[in-house]
Write a protein that holds these residues in place. Sequence first.
Motif, short mmCIF file in Angstrom:
data_model
loop_
_atom_site.label_atom_id
_atom_site.label_comp_id
_atom_site.label_asym_id
_atom_site.label_seq_id
_atom_site.Cartn_x
_atom_site.Cartn_y
_atom_site.Cartn_z
N UNK A 76 -18.46 -2.30 45.09
CA UNK A 76 -17.82 -1.55 46.17
C UNK A 76 -18.84 -0.72 46.93
N UNK A 77 -19.80 -0.16 46.20
CA UNK A 77 -20.83 0.64 46.86
C UNK A 77 -21.59 -0.23 47.88
N UNK A 78 -21.88 -1.46 47.48
CA UNK A 78 -22.56 -2.37 48.41
C UNK A 78 -21.70 -2.63 49.65
N UNK A 79 -20.41 -2.83 49.42
CA UNK A 79 -19.53 -3.10 50.57
C UNK A 79 -19.43 -1.90 51.50
N UNK A 80 -19.41 -0.70 50.90
CA UNK A 80 -19.33 0.51 51.72
C UNK A 80 -20.56 0.64 52.61
#
Length: 237
Positions: A176-180
């Motif tokens: 999720x951090x990557x997507x953010x």
Amino acid sequence: MPALLTESVCAGYGRTPIINDISLTADLGTVTTIIGPNGAGKSTFAKTLVGILRPMSGRIVVNDVDITRMPGHQIPRHGLVYVPQNDNVFKRLTVRENLEVGGFASRADPSARIEEILGIFTDLEKAKDKKAGFLSGGQQNLLAIARALMVDPAVIMLDEPTAGLSPAYTDVVWNQIARISQLNTAVLVVEQNVERALKHSDFVHIFVAGRDHSHGTASEIASLDLASIFLGRSHAN
Ligand SMILES: Nc1ncnc2c1ncn2[C@@H]1O[C@H](COP(=O)(O)OP(=O)(O)OP(=O)(O)O)[C@@H](O)[C@H]1O
Ligand SMILES: [Mg+2]
């Protein structure tokens, strides 16, 4: 112009500074991670960025606006939000209500943004009518991150978002951090686990005893003798 710029920031809890001379930048679309031994000042730096602690000297600039002396409650509207490690959701409110509270400051009707956020956090979409107190620890951490994103920040600062999570859920959070970051956000993370930090970050800073001992791309940092640095046996040059 980076989304976040700090220049020679010194801060602490009494008269003696705990963190000294911290200068770093974070750009939109990147993940920058701060690692370092216990007590190195990682959380102190995070609290200083978001106005919980006042810097003794130095400058903090978000999107070209100097926020150094700004009261903490005004900082999110200038584009910088913070997710603390614990107690980061309203347990008696549902997932959806938590997101509504997060969007309260910035928009009259947050429903479109809620849909957008739930589209990214599919785990939360399934649980949107559940009370946050009934979610797993990992889901609560994701909800805290999702809530902070409601204001569409330029910079999001996460203090140990995977602490205490199972390895499987740790991967979910890092994905999720990557997507953010791909949503054109600058993500700044404090992480205990060095291997994970190196795997998932673009840039890494190593804090030791309140100073930025070394920084570079993840692969540059991976080539250092991290064990010696963490044990305080190696000095920055
Ligand atoms: N509220 C406080 N009042 C006084 N000193 C504090 C306070 N919080 C932290 N400190 C001290 O500041 C130093 C840095 O602590 P900080 O929590 O920033 O480290 P950290 O790098 O986040 O460590 P950890 O990896 O354990 O989370 C430590 O020596 C700590 O004892
Ligand atoms: Mg900490």
